[in-house]
Motif scaffolding. Structure first.
Motif, PDB file in Angstrom:
ATOM      1  N   VAL A  41     -34.705  38.399 -13.920  1.00  0.00           N
ATOM      2  CA  VAL A  41     -35.718  37.650 -13.830  1.00  0.00           C
ATOM      3  C   VAL A  41     -35.907  38.815 -11.971  1.00  0.00           C
ATOM      4  O   VAL A  41     -37.082  38.652 -11.551  1.00  0.00           O
ATOM      5  CB  VAL A  41     -36.402  36.608 -13.724  1.00  0.00           C
ATOM      6  CG1 VAL A  41     -36.611  35.785 -15.263  1.00  0.00           C
ATOM      7  CG2 VAL A  41     -35.161  36.036 -12.797  1.00  0.00           C
ATOM      8  N   LEU A  42     -34.986  38.732 -11.942  1.00  0.00           N
ATOM      9  CA  LEU A  42     -34.312  39.242  -9.655  1.00  0.00           C
ATOM     10  C   LEU A  42     -35.363  40.805 -10.492  1.00  0.00           C
ATOM     11  O   LEU A  42     -35.104  42.055 -10.852  1.00  0.00           O
ATOM     12  CB  LEU A  42     -33.466  39.472 -10.270  1.00  0.00           C
ATOM     13  CG  LEU A  42     -32.915  40.129  -8.232  1.00  0.00           C
ATOM     14  CD1 LEU A  42     -33.007  38.891  -7.678  1.00  0.00           C
ATOM     15  CD2 LEU A  42     -31.384  40.564  -8.543  1.00  0.00           C
ATOM     16  N   ILE A  43     -36.496  40.623  -9.169  1.00  0.00           N
ATOM     17  CA  ILE A  43     -36.893  41.911  -8.788  1.00  0.00           C
ATOM     18  C   ILE A  43     -36.326  42.722  -7.566  1.00  0.00           C
ATOM     19  O   ILE A  43     -36.076  44.183  -7.445  1.00  0.00           O
ATOM     20  CB  ILE A  43     -38.561  41.929  -8.740  1.00  0.00           C
ATOM     21  CG1 ILE A  43     -39.269  40.927 -10.132  1.00  0.00           C
ATOM     22  CG2 ILE A  43     -38.963  42.748  -8.289  1.00  0.00           C
ATOM     23  CD1 ILE A  43     -39.250  42.591 -10.847  1.00  0.00           C
ATOM     24  N   ALA A  44     -35.567  41.668  -6.605  1.00  0.00           N
ATOM     25  CA  ALA A  44     -35.743  42.444  -5.400  1.00  0.00           C
ATOM     26  C   ALA A  44     -34.979  41.126  -4.630  1.00  0.00           C
ATOM     27  O   ALA A  44     -35.085  40.013  -4.601  1.00  0.00           O
ATOM     28  CB  ALA A  44     -36.043  42.671  -4.522  1.00  0.00           C
ATOM     29  N   ALA A  45     -33.427  41.100  -3.600  1.00  0.00           N
ATOM     30  CA  ALA A  45     -33.703  40.278  -2.893  1.00  0.00           C
ATOM     31  C   ALA A  45     -33.066  40.576  -1.528  1.00  0.00           C
ATOM     32  O   ALA A  45     -32.838  41.679  -1.627  1.00  0.00           O
ATOM     33  CB  ALA A  45     -31.868  39.684  -3.548  1.00  0.00           C
ATOM     34  N   GLU A  46     -33.249  39.435  -0.454  1.00  0.00           N
ATOM     35  CA  GLU A  46     -32.832  40.583   0.995  1.00  0.00           C
ATOM     36  C   GLU A  46     -32.207  39.169   2.010  1.00  0.00           C
ATOM     37  O   GLU A  46     -32.639  37.678   1.822  1.00  0.00           O
ATOM     38  CB  GLU A  46     -33.861  40.340   1.318  1.00  0.00           C
ATOM     39  CG  GLU A  46     -33.978  42.409   0.607  1.00  0.00           C
ATOM     40  CD  GLU A  46     -35.437  43.353   2.294  1.00  0.00           C
ATOM     41  OE1 GLU A  46     -34.482  43.492   3.209  1.00  0.00           O
ATOM     42  OE2 GLU A  46     -36.109  43.743   1.879  1.00  0.00           O
ATOM     43  N   VAL A  47     -31.020  38.944   2.231  1.00  0.00           N
ATOM     44  CA  VAL A  47     -30.896  38.204   3.488  1.00  0.00           C
ATOM     45  C   VAL A  47     -30.802  39.187   4.593  1.00  0.00           C
ATOM     46  O   VAL A  47     -30.328  40.238   4.824  1.00  0.00           O
ATOM     47  CB  VAL A  47     -29.021  38.232   3.053  1.00  0.00           C
ATOM     48  CG1 VAL A  47     -28.471  36.810   4.006  1.00  0.00           C
ATOM     49  CG2 VAL A  47     -28.945  37.337   1.523  1.00  0.00           C
ATOM     50  N   LEU A  48     -31.789  38.055   5.116  1.00  0.00           N
ATOM     51  CA  LEU A  48     -32.199  39.041   6.393  1.00  0.00           C
ATOM     52  C   LEU A  48     -30.974  39.107   7.640  1.00  0.00           C
ATOM     53  O   LEU A  48     -30.145  37.862   8.072  1.00  0.00           O
ATOM     54  CB  LEU A  48     -33.730  38.496   7.333  1.00  0.00           C
ATOM     55  CG  LEU A  48     -34.644  38.115   6.027  1.00  0.00           C
ATOM     56  CD1 LEU A  48     -36.033  37.691   6.318  1.00  0.00           C
ATOM     57  CD2 LEU A  48     -34.540  39.462   5.878  1.00  0.00           C
ATOM     58  N   GLN A  49     -31.629  39.724   9.011  1.00  0.00           N
ATOM     59  CA  GLN A  49     -30.352  39.755   9.758  1.00  0.00           C
ATOM     60  C   GLN A  49     -31.097  38.268  10.565  1.00  0.00           C
ATOM     61  O   GLN A  49     -31.778  37.673  10.554  1.00  0.00           O
ATOM     62  CB  GLN A  49     -30.703  40.956  11.061  1.00  0.00           C
ATOM     63  CG  GLN A  49     -29.959  42.130  10.341  1.00  0.00           C
ATOM     64  CD  GLN A  49     -28.070  42.029  10.097  1.00  0.00           C
ATOM     65  OE1 GLN A  49     -28.071  41.958  11.416  1.00  0.00           O
ATOM     66  NE2 GLN A  49     -28.100  42.940   9.105  1.00  0.00           N
ATOM     67  N   PRO A  50     -30.005  38.163  11.841  1.00  0.00           N
ATOM     68  CA  PRO A  50     -30.581  36.607  12.347  1.00  0.00           C
ATOM     69  C   PRO A  50     -32.073  36.802  12.966  1.00  0.00           C
ATOM     70  O   PRO A  50     -32.545  38.318  13.260  1.00  0.00           O
ATOM     71  CB  PRO A  50     -29.892  36.768  13.178  1.00  0.00           C
ATOM     72  CG  PRO A  50     -28.354  37.414  13.348  1.00  0.00           C
ATOM     73  CD  PRO A  50     -29.109  38.352  12.494  1.00  0.00           C
ATOM     74  N   SER A  51     -32.756  35.585  14.067  1.00  0.00           N
ATOM     75  CA  SER A  51     -34.050  35.276  13.774  1.00  0.00           C
ATOM     76  C   SER A  51     -34.295  36.222  15.181  1.00  0.00           C
ATOM     77  O   SER A  51     -35.304  36.930  15.694  1.00  0.00           O
ATOM     78  CB  SER A  51     -34.687  34.314  13.829  1.00  0.00           C
ATOM     79  OG  SER A  51     -33.953  33.498  14.939  1.00  0.00           O
ATOM     80  N   GLY A  79     -34.511  33.079   6.414  1.00  0.00           N
ATOM     81  CA  GLY A  79     -33.340  33.711   6.203  1.00  0.00           C
ATOM     82  C   GLY A  79     -33.323  34.550   5.467  1.00  0.00           C
ATOM     83  O   GLY A  79     -32.151  35.612   5.237  1.00  0.00           O
ATOM     84  N   GLY A  80     -33.880  34.804   4.435  1.00  0.00           N
ATOM     85  CA  GLY A  80     -33.652  35.494   2.825  1.00  0.00           C
ATOM     86  C   GLY A  80     -35.055  35.075   2.150  1.00  0.00           C
ATOM     87  O   GLY A  80     -35.912  34.973   1.986  1.00  0.00           O
ATOM     88  N   THR A  81     -35.283  36.207   0.760  1.00  0.00           N
ATOM     89  CA  THR A  81     -36.205  36.341   0.425  1.00  0.00           C
ATOM     90  C   THR A  81     -35.494  36.820  -1.136  1.00  0.00           C
ATOM     91  O   THR A  81     -34.578  37.741  -1.420  1.00  0.00           O
ATOM     92  CB  THR A  81     -37.799  37.266   0.146  1.00  0.00           C
ATOM     93  OG1 THR A  81     -36.885  38.291   0.195  1.00  0.00           O
ATOM     94  CG2 THR A  81     -37.650  36.478   1.911  1.00  0.00           C
TER      95      THR A  81
END
Length: 125
Positions: A41-51, A79-81
């Motif tokens: 089911v995974l299309i994409a994932a990202e952990v974001l840098q600090p705001s 924080g991520g998607t």
């Protein structure tokens, strides 16, 4: 149907969290991503840098405004998607329930309207 899981939680530096908490969070996110991938089911994932590293851009009265930092001034930040392709909202809720941030923040589930692959826009239905 594609859904984006938006992970909102309080930001903290690795020093504030401590090495043990950081290691556990990394393990939890890795296991979650592996589970999503194994389920297909995974299309994409990202952990974001600090705001604090973000930039917000908008146009007001025809003029470009560029603001350092996030638009929202809240304790919790995006924080991520994760983007998943699942049959329905119930399935998306099931995957959101397993996301590590559900235990220390919130997971927002939002259906996509359209998506693009290789430059082709497709309705999300």
């Amino acid at each position: 149907m594609r859904y984006t899981l938006l992970f909102h939680y309080q930001e903290a530096t690795p020093e504030e969290l401590g090495a043990e908490v950081v290691a556990e969070a990394q393990r939890a996110f890795s296991a979650y991503a592996a589970t999503l991938h194994a389920a297909g089911v995974l299309i994409a994932a990202e952990v974001l840098q600090p705001s604090e590293l973000s930039t917000t851009v908008r146009v007001r009265d025809g003029r470009l405004q560029v603001q350092d930092g996030p638009f929202a001034d809240t304790k919790d930040q995006l924080g991520g998607t994760v983007v998943v392709d699942v049959p329905d909202l119930d399935a998306a809720i099931g995957w959101a329930r397993q996301a590590p941030p559900v235990n220390w923040g919130a997971v927002e589930i939002r259906p996509g309207a359209t998506y693009t692959v290789d430059g082709v826009w497709t309705p999300n239905a």
